[in-house]
Write a protein that holds these residues in place. Sequence first.
Motif, PDB file in Angstrom:
ATOM      1  N   ILE A   1       0.857  -1.173   0.000  1.00  0.00           N
ATOM      2  CA  ILE A   1       0.000   0.000   0.000  1.00  0.00           C
ATOM      3  C   ILE A   1       0.900   1.232   0.000  1.00  0.00           C
ATOM      4  O   ILE A   1       1.668   1.455   0.943  1.00  0.00           O
ATOM      5  N   ASP A   2       0.843   1.998  -1.096  1.00  0.00           N
ATOM      6  CA  ASP A   2       1.689   3.182  -1.265  1.00  0.00           C
ATOM      7  C   ASP A   2       3.161   2.852  -1.018  1.00  0.00           C
ATOM      8  O   ASP A   2       3.887   3.612  -0.368  1.00  0.00           O
ATOM      9  N   GLY A   3       3.565   1.703  -1.533  1.00  0.00           N
ATOM     10  CA  GLY A   3       4.961   1.299  -1.446  1.00  0.00           C
ATOM     11  C   GLY A   3       5.352   0.619  -0.164  1.00  0.00           C
ATOM     12  O   GLY A   3       6.493   0.176  -0.026  1.00  0.00           O
TER      13      GLY A   3
ATOM     14  N   ALA B   1       5.669  -3.965 -10.050  1.00  0.00           N
ATOM     15  CA  ALA B   1       4.497  -3.284 -10.605  1.00  0.00           C
ATOM     16  C   ALA B   1       4.375  -1.875 -10.042  1.00  0.00           C
ATOM     17  O   ALA B   1       4.056  -0.925 -10.784  1.00  0.00           O
ATOM     18  N   TRP B   2       4.644  -1.727  -8.750  1.00  0.00           N
ATOM     19  CA  TRP B   2       4.554  -0.405  -8.121  1.00  0.00           C
ATOM     20  C   TRP B   2       5.665   0.532  -8.594  1.00  0.00           C
ATOM     21  O   TRP B   2       5.408   1.661  -9.011  1.00  0.00           O
ATOM     22  N   ALA B   3       6.915   0.062  -8.551  1.00  0.00           N
ATOM     23  CA  ALA B   3       8.044   0.933  -8.869  1.00  0.00           C
ATOM     24  C   ALA B   3       8.048   1.365 -10.329  1.00  0.00           C
ATOM     25  O   ALA B   3       8.532   2.452 -10.656  1.00  0.00           O
ATOM     26  N   ASN B   4       7.503   0.533 -11.215  1.00  0.00           N
ATOM     27  CA  ASN B   4       7.534   0.827 -12.640  1.00  0.00           C
ATOM     28  C   ASN B   4       6.208   1.367 -13.176  1.00  0.00           C
ATOM     29  O   ASN B   4       6.032   1.490 -14.382  1.00  0.00           O
ATOM     30  N   HIS B   5       5.279   1.691 -12.292  1.00  0.00           N
ATOM     31  CA  HIS B   5       4.012   2.274 -12.720  1.00  0.00           C
ATOM     32  C   HIS B   5       4.245   3.706 -13.213  1.00  0.00           C
ATOM     33  O   HIS B   5       5.095   4.427 -12.656  1.00  0.00           O
ATOM     34  N   PRO B   6       3.527   4.141 -14.240  1.00  0.00           N
ATOM     35  CA  PRO B   6       3.726   5.505 -14.755  1.00  0.00           C
ATOM     36  C   PRO B   6       3.600   6.591 -13.692  1.00  0.00           C
ATOM     37  O   PRO B   6       4.264   7.634 -13.789  1.00  0.00           O
ATOM     38  N   ASP B   7       2.776   6.383 -12.675  1.00  0.00           N
ATOM     39  CA  ASP B   7       2.627   7.388 -11.623  1.00  0.00           C
ATOM     40  C   ASP B   7       3.926   7.618 -10.862  1.00  0.00           C
ATOM     41  O   ASP B   7       4.099   8.668 -10.215  1.00  0.00           O
ATOM     42  N   ASN B   8       4.842   6.635 -10.908  1.00  0.00           N
ATOM     43  CA  ASN B   8       6.109   6.764 -10.191  1.00  0.00           C
ATOM     44  C   ASN B   8       7.270   7.155 -11.095  1.00  0.00           C
ATOM     45  O   ASN B   8       8.418   7.190 -10.639  1.00  0.00           O
ATOM     46  N   ALA B   9       6.994   7.402 -12.355  1.00  0.00           N
ATOM     47  CA  ALA B   9       8.058   7.772 -13.291  1.00  0.00           C
ATOM     48  C   ALA B   9       8.732   9.066 -12.839  1.00  0.00           C
ATOM     49  O   ALA B   9       8.072  10.084 -12.599  1.00  0.00           O
ATOM     50  N   GLY B  10      10.037   9.010 -12.675  1.00  0.00           N
ATOM     51  CA  GLY B  10      10.796  10.189 -12.293  1.00  0.00           C
ATOM     52  C   GLY B  10      10.763  10.522 -10.814  1.00  0.00           C
ATOM     53  O   GLY B  10      11.445  11.448 -10.365  1.00  0.00           O
ATOM     54  N   ARG B  11       9.968   9.776 -10.043  1.00  0.00           N
ATOM     55  CA  ARG B  11       9.899  10.030  -8.605  1.00  0.00           C
ATOM     56  C   ARG B  11      11.000   9.285  -7.874  1.00  0.00           C
ATOM     57  O   ARG B  11      11.378   8.185  -8.261  1.00  0.00           O
ATOM     58  N   GLU B  12      11.485   9.897  -6.794  1.00  0.00           N
ATOM     59  CA  GLU B  12      12.430   9.188  -5.939  1.00  0.00           C
ATOM     60  C   GLU B  12      11.629   8.302  -4.989  1.00  0.00           C
ATOM     61  O   GLU B  12      10.793   8.791  -4.220  1.00  0.00           O
TER      62      GLU B  12
END
Length: 599
Positions: free
Chosen positions: A41-43, A367-378
Amino acid sequence: MIVLGCNGFTRVAEFFADNFGAVGRDKHYLMGHDAGAALLIDGELVAAVEEERLNREKKTTDFPIDSVRWCLDHAGLELSDVDLFAFPWRWDTEVVGQVLADISAAPMDPLAQRQLLTGIRQLAAEVVGPEAMLADFAERTGFTPDPSKVVFVPHHFAHAMTGWYLAGMRDSAFLVSDGRAERFSALMGEIRGGRISVFDGSTIGSENSIGILFSAITRFLGFVPNNDEYKVMGLSGYAAPPVPNPFLEDLVELHAGGRYSFRRPLETDNPHGLDPVFEQYFGPFEETLEYQARVAAAAQEMLTVVTNHQLVALEAATDLNHLLFEGGVALNCLNNTPLFEGSRFEDMAVSFGASDTGIVIGAAAHAWANHPDNAGRELTPSYVTPYLGPEYDDAAIEQALRAFGDRVGWTRLGDDEIVDQVSKLLTEKVVIGWFEGRLEHGPRALGHRSILANPKFADIKDVINTRVKHREPFRPFAPLVLEPDAPRVFEMGRKTRSPYMTFVFPVRPEFRDVIPGATHVDGTSRVQTITDAGTPRLAALLRRFTALTDVPCLINTSFNVAGEPIVCTPADALRTFLGTEIDYVVLGNYLVTKAEPAK
């Protein structure tokens, strides 16, 4: 973002039994074992459990319906709340085509080749292909996921991401080695920012799998492949490897770039295929310690040489200083210590989920780390504990105790009283079941579902093996030790901790007579280091025990008997307690004894 990782297939065991004869000892030789589920949940990893702990079928391949339900119930969620469904296999059309091409190009008997091609097509269509997996999910859960929310993660990527997530999500080089994934048996590469790069030139096909070869040796020695490899590891300490080693002289060839091959490629669908070769090397099989140890020592040396060859190539290909080693081969902890000590890497992590038990975590993390919502996020790591499964409060424990009627007696004690009384009991030659908090994840008991004993008694190994675990007498036991004390007792080398029993270290000579019950025949121990932060009550128990005895370790082995999963519920623990010669069991704050038989 809510991500559910899920591994297991309703029909995979039936399929392999019908099409490949994988039954009995060979049931887990092929894919699908270690079913389970995990929830991010949220990483943050909030729950994970293996299906075997709930359905009580060791290494079950079944769809993890109980695990899925428990993870969601624990978080107060429904399937409709899940944003992503992650599966740690990717048998899509492209991958299946590549596997079929590999089989078509292999030198095989034409009839056997046609049968294998037909079998793989059926496997993909009926069991492990994307449509088959989603149909299985819908049938077992009553919920059909939106295909846009489903991520099929390549099996070895799931392994690599398990290590990355559990080691704090730092950029790392990785080596993944196991029996086989969809097509390959080993990958090397890097993970940077949660993105995987594979060094394709070092990839090993399944026909040259060191993991499958080691499993075939396990089976040849009379044990269960994909389950009992640790028995081979333990046996290897009873003999020196033969000189020359026939595995290295006649079977394995090392190539540039960390690659290797077998002079006789494996028949991955036939666990018996190399039995004649093994008998050619070592003579007809004998069920004796001398024979089994000689083969085991040769196999262990082969594994170390091959994986070291891979690691040398990985060192040359990456500038990263942190190493992840994952996959079933990484559970060979006797191999891990020399690998790390001989490398240039600053640290080496082998997670508590290195085998297929952990791939539900890795699939969800990918799936979480590579989701578009996480693109470019630390991506910010959170603290991860192995204690991720069910726990039981006083009411549940008392209900279980009452269900066993007059067969047990119990006393409820305070936290300090439990520590004090159990530490005093452990000064004697007793065996105690220790059950507290949330169930640990992975194949090792890490102090929440454990059997504890005093390692100062040399024959305590025989007591536990024969009277409690009902298993082979050659099997060693692991010591748990407070992390600050570990270098004083063990030759830790560059390692400072071993929280998951994934490394083996020599016992310092001055302590071999202090902890003979936790020292293997070769003078080593598979160490678990513990801390006050990770396991506060267990650490307090060990500290109190040490103050009473000057013995700095306790034996820790899994709370189960041979052939059964580690206990999950209080009732599981009580059944095991009453079915063995365990002397006491601690259930949370309850000290339990066996009732005296009526006269």
